[in-house]
Design a protein around this motif. Structure first.
Motif, short mmCIF file in Angstrom:
data_model
loop_
_atom_site.label_atom_id
_atom_site.label_comp_id
_atom_site.label_asym_id
_atom_site.label_seq_id
_atom_site.Cartn_x
_atom_site.Cartn_y
_atom_site.Cartn_z
N THR A 215 0.83 -1.21 0.00
CA THR A 215 0.00 0.00 0.00
C THR A 215 0.86 1.25 0.00
OG1 THR A 215 -1.81 -1.12 1.18
CG2 THR A 215 -1.76 1.29 1.29
N ALA A 216 1.91 1.26 0.82
CA ALA A 216 2.80 2.41 0.89
C ALA A 216 3.50 2.64 -0.44
CB ALA A 216 3.82 2.21 2.01
N MET A 217 3.95 1.57 -1.09
CA MET A 217 4.60 1.71 -2.39
C MET A 217 3.64 2.30 -3.41
SD MET A 217 6.57 -1.12 -4.74
CE MET A 217 5.06 -2.03 -5.14
N LEU A 218 2.39 1.84 -3.38
CA LEU A 218 1.38 2.35 -4.30
C LEU A 218 1.06 3.81 -4.03
CD1 LEU A 218 -0.59 1.67 -6.60
CD2 LEU A 218 -2.21 0.85 -4.89
N ALA A 219 1.12 4.21 -2.75
CA ALA A 219 0.82 5.59 -2.36
C ALA A 219 2.01 6.52 -2.60
CB ALA A 219 0.41 5.65 -0.89
N GLY A 220 3.16 5.96 -2.99
CA GLY A 220 4.33 6.79 -3.25
C GLY A 220 5.07 7.23 -2.00
N GLY A 221 4.83 6.53 -0.88
CA GLY A 221 5.49 6.89 0.37
C GLY A 221 6.63 5.95 0.70
N HIS A 222 7.22 6.14 1.88
CA HIS A 222 8.33 5.32 2.34
C HIS A 222 7.93 4.61 3.63
CE1 HIS A 222 10.63 7.61 -0.58
NE2 HIS A 222 10.24 8.73 0.01
N VAL A 223 8.63 3.55 3.95
CA VAL A 223 8.23 2.71 5.08
C VAL A 223 9.40 2.48 6.02
CG1 VAL A 223 7.44 0.42 5.76
CG2 VAL A 223 6.41 1.54 3.79
N LEU A 224 9.11 2.55 7.33
CA LEU A 224 10.07 2.21 8.37
C LEU A 224 9.61 0.90 9.01
CD1 LEU A 224 12.52 3.05 10.12
CD2 LEU A 224 10.91 4.22 11.63
N LEU A 225 10.45 -0.13 8.93
CA LEU A 225 10.14 -1.43 9.52
C LEU A 225 10.90 -1.56 10.83
CD1 LEU A 225 10.49 -3.83 6.43
CD2 LEU A 225 8.39 -2.93 7.40
N GLU A 226 10.18 -1.81 11.91
CA GLU A 226 10.82 -1.95 13.22
C GLU A 226 10.54 -3.32 13.80
OE1 GLU A 226 11.06 1.28 16.39
OE2 GLU A 226 9.71 -0.15 17.37
N GLY A 227 11.57 -3.93 14.37
CA GLY A 227 11.41 -5.22 15.01
C GLY A 227 12.76 -5.73 15.48
N VAL A 228 12.73 -6.69 16.39
CA VAL A 228 13.97 -7.26 16.90
C VAL A 228 14.65 -8.06 15.78
CG1 VAL A 228 13.09 -7.36 19.26
CG2 VAL A 228 12.77 -9.32 17.75
N PRO A 229 15.94 -8.31 15.89
CA PRO A 229 16.64 -9.07 14.84
C PRO A 229 16.03 -10.46 14.64
CG PRO A 229 18.22 -8.02 16.31
CD PRO A 229 16.88 -7.83 16.93
N GLY A 230 16.00 -10.89 13.38
CA GLY A 230 15.57 -12.25 13.06
C GLY A 230 14.12 -12.41 12.68
N LEU A 231 13.39 -11.31 12.49
CA LEU A 231 11.96 -11.41 12.15
C LEU A 231 11.70 -11.30 10.65
CD1 LEU A 231 10.23 -9.33 14.99
CD2 LEU A 231 10.54 -11.80 14.82
N GLY A 232 12.75 -11.07 9.86
CA GLY A 232 12.57 -11.04 8.41
C GLY A 232 12.37 -9.67 7.83
N LYS A 233 12.84 -8.61 8.50
CA LYS A 233 12.66 -7.25 7.97
C LYS A 233 13.41 -7.09 6.65
CE LYS A 233 14.40 -5.23 11.60
NZ LYS A 233 14.75 -6.42 12.39
N THR A 234 14.67 -7.49 6.64
CA THR A 234 15.47 -7.36 5.41
C THR A 234 14.92 -8.25 4.32
OG1 THR A 234 17.42 -6.88 6.77
CG2 THR A 234 17.81 -7.52 4.48
N ARG A 235 14.50 -9.45 4.68
CA ARG A 235 13.94 -10.38 3.70
C ARG A 235 12.69 -9.82 3.05
NH1 ARG A 235 14.20 -16.02 2.92
NH2 ARG A 235 12.27 -16.97 2.18
#
Length: 306
Positions: A24-44
């Motif tokens: 949805t954010a990509m479609l809206a032309g915005g940017h996204v901040l992903l927050e979470g502890v290591p190992g939850l798949g943010k980079t993936r």
């Protein structure tokens, strides 16, 4: 876009809502901040979206010694012919993954400010336009972790969404273990793109065709203004936050196959669009309050348009 979401869900388990909000954010032309502890798949998650969207993709690993020029680029002097040339940095891409953005200091974090807001970069006084579309996905560990630098409010305000990744449920975690294949690097590289930058830009232009009733403009404005009136909030949402809610609700409606926005669309995108823009008072934090709670209570206090 739905095909994109389906393929992402095949590689990321237990994150269906976050995947849909990311698209949805990509479609809206915005940017996204992903927050979470290591190992939850943010980079993936970020890498999978980049590969499926078909555009150019760059990843920057933020570290304490990273400099702004390492992101934006620099001017090089050639002694042989006494000339200068500009070396463009990794920010010149369609999808930029800013991995562990809060591992670097404020000076380096600020290198993204102009790019995220104005879609351009200034290098030694010369301005260069960034590719279209340009989409930043930044990941960060929770701020209480060692070696992290909290993002300043001005930079947080540039993100359309802040998505919080939590631990998956038991069924999803079992599925992650079941489908894990050792040394699967070659298999993951075979992921085929389902979109192109041109197609994404075309879909983004369709947002203007999504109808928003006059009462919904008032609904969003009331929500934004009430966050500033709360005694538990030190810094409320800005007009840019209202625009973020509006654009995100339009994009969500388009993903749902509708050409109009409903109050439920606004309620759904309100938390990811506002949670990082509210600065709570010390007293509210001591009492265990969160921005998500305040947003939910504020939504409950506003009459829903009919």
């Amino acid at each position: 876009m739905n095909q994109l979401i389906e393929k992402m869900e095949q590689r990321l388990y237990g994150q269906k809502l976050n995947i849909r909000l990311l698209v949805t954010a990509m479609l809206a032309g915005g940017h996204v901040l992903l927050e979470g502890v290591p190992g939850l798949g943010k980079t993936r998650m970020a890498r999978t979206l980049a590969e499926l969207s078909g555009g150019a993709y760059r990843r920057i690993q933020f570290t304490p010694d990273l400099m702004p020029g390492d992101i934006t680029g620099s001017v090089i002097y050639h002694m042989q012919d006494a000339t200068f040339s500009t070396i463009q940095g990794p920010i010149f891409t369609n999808v930029l993954l800013a991995d562990e953005i809060n591992r670097s200091g404020p000076k380096t974090q600020a290198a993204l400010l102009e790019a995220m807001e104005e879609r351009q970069v200034t290098i030694q006084g010369s301005t260069y336009k960034l590719p279209d579309p340009f989409f930043v996905i930044a990941t960060q560990n929770p701020v209480e972790y060692e070696g992290t630098y909290p993002l300043p409010e001005a930079q947080l305000d540039r993100f359309l969404f802040k998505l919080v990744l939590d631990y998956p449920g038991e069924d999803a975690e079992v599925e992650i273990l079941r489908r894990h294949v050792p040394f699967r690097g070659e298999q993951e590289q075979s992921l085929q793109a389902v979109l192109s930058p041109e197609r994404i830009a075309e879909l983004q232009r369709r947002l203007s065709d999504v109808v928003v009733e006059e009462s919904l403009y008032t609904y969003i404005a009331t929500l934004i203004r009430k966050t500033r009136e709360s005694k538990r909030v030190q810094l409320g949402a800005s007009p840019r936050a209202g625009i973020a809610v509006l654009m995100a609700s339009r994009a969500w409606a388009l993903l749902e196959g509708r050409t109009y926005v409903t109050p439920d669309d606004i309620k759904l995108v309100a938390r990811p669009a506002l949670r990082h823009r509210l600065l709570l008072t010390p007293q509210a934090e001591l009492e265990g309050g969160t921005s998500d709670q305040i947003i939910q209570e504020t939504l409950g206090s506003i009459p829903v348009p009919r």
